[in-house]
Design a protein around this motif. Structure first.
Motif, PDB file in Angstrom:
ATOM      1  N   ARG A  46       0.833  -1.215   0.003  1.00 42.10           N
ATOM      2  CA  ARG A  46       0.049   0.001  -0.006  1.00 42.10           C
ATOM      3  C   ARG A  46       0.904   1.232  -0.087  1.00 42.10           C
ATOM      4  O   ARG A  46       2.224   1.052   0.314  1.00 42.10           O
ATOM      5  N   ALA A  47       0.230   2.127  -0.281  1.00 40.67           N
ATOM      6  CA  ALA A  47       1.187   3.810  -0.116  1.00 40.67           C
ATOM      7  C   ALA A  47       0.064   4.776   0.024  1.00 40.67           C
ATOM      8  O   ALA A  47      -1.147   4.965  -0.202  1.00 40.67           O
ATOM      9  N   GLU A  48       0.732   5.997   0.683  1.00 34.20           N
ATOM     10  CA  GLU A  48      -0.033   6.937   0.940  1.00 34.20           C
ATOM     11  C   GLU A  48       0.846   8.232   1.082  1.00 34.20           C
ATOM     12  O   GLU A  48       2.064   7.864   1.826  1.00 34.20           O
ATOM     13  N   GLY A  49       0.276   9.106   0.670  1.00 28.98           N
ATOM     14  CA  GLY A  49       1.294  10.399   0.779  1.00 28.98           C
ATOM     15  C   GLY A  49       2.694  10.239   0.089  1.00 28.98           C
ATOM     16  O   GLY A  49       2.906   9.753  -1.197  1.00 28.98           O
ATOM     17  N   ALA A  50       3.837  10.255   0.802  1.00 30.37           N
ATOM     18  CA  ALA A  50       5.257  10.282   0.484  1.00 30.37           C
ATOM     19  C   ALA A  50       5.904   9.021   0.561  1.00 30.37           C
ATOM     20  O   ALA A  50       7.127   8.625   0.262  1.00 30.37           O
ATOM     21  N   ARG A  51       4.966   7.854   1.208  1.00 31.80           N
ATOM     22  CA  ARG A  51       5.772   6.718   1.760  1.00 31.80           C
ATOM     23  C   ARG A  51       4.618   5.672   1.072  1.00 31.80           C
ATOM     24  O   ARG A  51       3.580   5.823   0.663  1.00 31.80           O
ATOM     25  N   LYS A  52       5.306   4.423   1.229  1.00 35.07           N
ATOM     26  CA  LYS A  52       4.735   3.263   0.741  1.00 35.07           C
ATOM     27  C   LYS A  52       5.313   2.072   1.637  1.00 35.07           C
ATOM     28  O   LYS A  52       6.363   2.288   2.365  1.00 35.07           O
ATOM     29  N   TRP A  53       4.527   1.080   1.769  1.00 32.82           N
ATOM     30  CA  TRP A  53       4.823  -0.238   2.516  1.00 32.82           C
ATOM     31  C   TRP A  53       4.811  -1.355   1.821  1.00 32.82           C
ATOM     32  O   TRP A  53       4.111  -1.742   1.150  1.00 32.82           O
ATOM     33  N   ASP A  54       6.039  -2.040   2.146  1.00 30.68           N
ATOM     34  CA  ASP A  54       5.977  -3.385   0.966  1.00 30.68           C
ATOM     35  C   ASP A  54       5.489  -4.420   2.003  1.00 30.68           C
ATOM     36  O   ASP A  54       5.081  -4.560   3.025  1.00 30.68           O
ATOM     37  N   VAL A  55       5.581  -5.623   1.229  1.00 31.69           N
ATOM     38  CA  VAL A  55       4.692  -6.833   1.702  1.00 31.69           C
ATOM     39  C   VAL A  55       5.638  -7.351   2.853  1.00 31.69           C
ATOM     40  O   VAL A  55       4.780  -8.435   3.666  1.00 31.69           O
ATOM     41  N   GLY A  68       7.145   9.312 -11.532  1.00 32.75           N
ATOM     42  CA  GLY A  68       6.873  10.626 -12.081  1.00 32.75           C
ATOM     43  C   GLY A  68       5.536  11.244 -12.196  1.00 32.75           C
ATOM     44  O   GLY A  68       5.249  12.403 -12.196  1.00 32.75           O
ATOM     45  N   ALA A  69       4.529  10.259 -12.296  1.00 32.08           N
ATOM     46  CA  ALA A  69       3.104  10.835 -12.344  1.00 32.08           C
ATOM     47  C   ALA A  69       2.275  11.179 -11.120  1.00 32.08           C
ATOM     48  O   ALA A  69       1.540  12.014 -11.377  1.00 32.08           O
ATOM     49  N   LEU A  70       3.061  11.128 -10.075  1.00 34.73           N
ATOM     50  CA  LEU A  70       2.211  11.538  -8.749  1.00 34.73           C
ATOM     51  C   LEU A  70       2.924  12.655  -8.069  1.00 34.73           C
ATOM     52  O   LEU A  70       3.403  12.560  -6.981  1.00 34.73           O
ATOM     53  N   LEU A  71       2.547  13.812  -8.726  1.00 34.23           N
ATOM     54  CA  LEU A  71       3.070  15.192  -8.225  1.00 34.23           C
ATOM     55  C   LEU A  71       2.286  15.403  -7.079  1.00 34.23           C
ATOM     56  O   LEU A  71       2.844  15.949  -5.949  1.00 34.23           O
ATOM     57  N   LEU A  72       1.189  14.817  -6.678  1.00 26.50           N
ATOM     58  CA  LEU A  72       0.602  14.875  -5.182  1.00 26.50           C
ATOM     59  C   LEU A  72       0.548  13.697  -4.476  1.00 26.50           C
ATOM     60  O   LEU A  72      -0.070  13.652  -3.529  1.00 26.50           O
ATOM     61  N   GLY A  73       1.324  12.887  -4.862  1.00 30.81           N
ATOM     62  CA  GLY A  73       1.765  11.683  -3.894  1.00 30.81           C
ATOM     63  C   GLY A  73       0.832  10.807  -4.109  1.00 30.81           C
ATOM     64  O   GLY A  73      -0.206  10.857  -4.877  1.00 30.81           O
ATOM     65  N   HIS A  74       0.857   9.630  -3.319  1.00 25.79           N
ATOM     66  CA  HIS A  74       0.038   8.637  -3.484  1.00 25.79           C
ATOM     67  C   HIS A  74      -1.345   8.907  -2.617  1.00 25.79           C
ATOM     68  O   HIS A  74      -1.280   9.502  -1.550  1.00 25.79           O
ATOM     69  N   ALA A  75      -2.552   8.282  -3.032  1.00 26.79           N
ATOM     70  CA  ALA A  75      -3.622   8.332  -2.642  1.00 26.79           C
ATOM     71  C   ALA A  75      -4.005   9.763  -2.171  1.00 26.79           C
ATOM     72  O   ALA A  75      -4.586   9.751  -1.115  1.00 26.79           O
ATOM     73  N   HIS A  76      -4.002  10.613  -3.099  1.00 27.01           N
ATOM     74  CA  HIS A  76      -4.266  11.984  -2.635  1.00 27.01           C
ATOM     75  C   HIS A  76      -5.647  12.148  -2.365  1.00 27.01           C
ATOM     76  O   HIS A  76      -6.567  11.796  -3.162  1.00 27.01           O
ATOM     77  N   PRO A  77      -6.180  12.913  -1.151  1.00 30.19           N
ATOM     78  CA  PRO A  77      -7.502  12.972  -0.869  1.00 30.19           C
ATOM     79  C   PRO A  77      -8.349  13.356  -2.016  1.00 30.19           C
ATOM     80  O   PRO A  77      -9.556  12.828  -2.372  1.00 30.19           O
ATOM     81  N   THR A  78      -8.032  14.364  -2.569  1.00 29.36           N
ATOM     82  CA  THR A  78      -8.659  15.073  -3.668  1.00 29.36           C
ATOM     83  C   THR A  78      -8.725  14.038  -4.972  1.00 29.36           C
ATOM     84  O   THR A  78      -9.979  13.917  -5.422  1.00 29.36           O
TER      85      THR A  78
END
Length: 450
Positions: A46-55, A68-78
């Motif tokens: 999973r991933a959120e914001g600037a961080r991710k967690w591996d298995v 490079g696609a995530l200028l707003l980081g992972h799972a941005h609320p908007t």
């Protein structure tokens, strides 16, 4: 086995297990060339914001950021809210919809050169369509590209052949295609000018900030030179802004350079982190796609595509670009990239390690194993000192893999020897990254690798 490798394997047993399974299913065990990693890559849960967690439960500061696609980081609320809301309304209408108009208008508001917009599903499709439009428009077949500049894996672009720095060569591409492409060094203005003077190229295509998303920076004088010469020779100028679009600035590299290309290719940020791409540019070029009963079919460029402007990518892309239009995401990402680059250079100097970090907007590049000559100026490539003929070395492979494993051991995932910094990377994230960087250099030194 080195201590770095022993620790890497010990930290990631489940990833190692899944990598073994993947090798029985996927060619080389991966689904994208850049995900190849030695001895095996990480599997993320999973991933959120600037961080991710591996298995395996490791928490990682992420600088791959969806390539490079995530200028707003992972799972941005908007973006999450926009996509969730749309899923309930339908993911594919098989028809036109208001969402595609809103998405296109958002692109036009940021990209002055976008008189017309056509949606595709990826960056590779975008460059394929841009080249086809150019060839159809001026009746020429040849393409001029710059060495090491990457424009996707399609045959139209790949026929120029492999090189030491290119990940994608010409294996599997008919040899007859090779004659349709001329490849020149990005700063050889004399050769480029002479080639264009022959007036036999449909288009020139380039990454406007330099090859490999600016790993080899491009003197800003080159795009200006190309704009002048392509106008003189009736050659189409294509800026590949798949990575730099809305990252080099709110309006991409072209806004910063104040140069309007004839065609622009976009992907990644433009689709809000979902699949999607764009060809944008001059109306007379893109209108070749339009179905017109008064125009013979032989004069029309056909373009189907099942997932063109699909509703999910449309709402995510429009939401992303609405955030970009505020100016805040770019300002925040650039600020953190500045902090990261300056911090890395300070550590490199303290450690007396050959190399340097440099950046372009929120795109950070790291060079190890080479003395930097000509020098960098703080965090930027110093064109005033280096001149247009400068060549940028690259980190030797013998350093890349141990360094990358060491950084992961310390909880940081770079994108090869670089970082795509997002608007949600915090000052604390960057400080932790710099601690990991210093520790990783110490690890390499301890094992006589660096």
């Amino acid at each position: 086995m080195s201590t770095i490798d022993e620790r890497f394997i010990a930290l990631h047993p489940r990833s190692a297990e899944l990598a073994g399974e993947a090798h029985q299913i996927f060619p080389g065990g991966v689904t994208h060339d850049i995900r190849h990693f030695e001895p095996f890559g990480l599997y993320v849960d999973r991933a959120e914001g600037a961080r991710k967690w591996d298995v395996d439960g490791n928490e990682i500061i992420d600088y791959v950021m969806g390539h490079g696609a995530l200028l707003l980081g992972h799972a941005h609320p908007t973006l999450t809210a926009a996509v969730k809301g749309q899923v309930e309304r339908g993911t594919h209408y098989g028809a036109s919809h208001t969402l595609e108009i809103a998405w296109a208008r958002a692109i036009q508001s940021l990209l002055p050169s976008a008189e017309r917009v056509r949606f595709v599903s990826s960056g590779t499709e975008a460059t394929m369509m841009a080249v086809r439009l150019a060839r159809a428009f001026n009746g020429r077949s040849r393409l001029l590209k710059l060495r090491h500049h990457f424009h996707g894996w399609n045959d139209t672009i790949s026929a120029g052949g492999p090189s030491a720095r290119d990940s994608y060569g010409s294996v599997g591409v008919p040899s007859e295609w090779a004659g349709s492409i001329e490849v020149l060094d990005q700063h050889d203005l004399e050769a480029i000018g002479a080639a264009l003077a022959r007036r036999d190229f449909a288009a020139v295509i380039l990454e406007p900030t330099g090859y490999s998303w600016g790993t080899g920076p491009l003197d800003p004088a080159v795009p200006a030179f190309l704009r002048d010469r392509t106008r003189e020779t009736e050659t189409i100028l294509i800026f590949d802004e798949v990575i730099t679009g809305f990252r080099a600035s709110m309006g991409g590299a072209q806004a910063r350079l104040q140069i309007q290309p004839d065609l622009t290719t976009l992907a990644k940020i433009v689709a809000g982190g979902l699949p999607g791409g764009v060809v944008a540019g001059r109306a007379d070029l893109l209108d070749q796609i339009a179905i017109d009963p008064d125009k013979p079919p032989s004069k029309r460029v056909g373009h189907p595509g099942t997932f063109n402007a699909n509703p999910l990518s449309a709402v995510a892309g429009a939401a992303m670009l609405a955030e970009v239009a505020t100016g805040v995401p770019n300002e925040m990402a650039d600020r953190r990239a500045t902090q990261l680059t300056r911090g890395m250079n300070a550590i490199i100097r303290r450690a007396e390690v050959p190399g340097a970090a440099y950046r372009d907007a929120s795109m950070v590049h790291l060079l190890l194993g080479h003395e930097v000559d000509p020098p960098f100026e703080d965090q930027y490539w110093n064109w005033g000192t280096s001149g247009p003929g400068a060549r940028v070395p690259h980190t030797p492979a013998r350093l890349v893999w141990p360094f990358s494993r060491a950084m992961l051991n310390h909880g940081v995932d770079l994108i090869h020897m670089g970082a795509m910094v997002s608007a949600v990377h915090s000052e604390t994230d960057v400080e932790a990254t710099l601690e990991a960087f210093e520790a990783s250099l110490a690890d390499l030194r301890a094992e006589a690798i660096l």
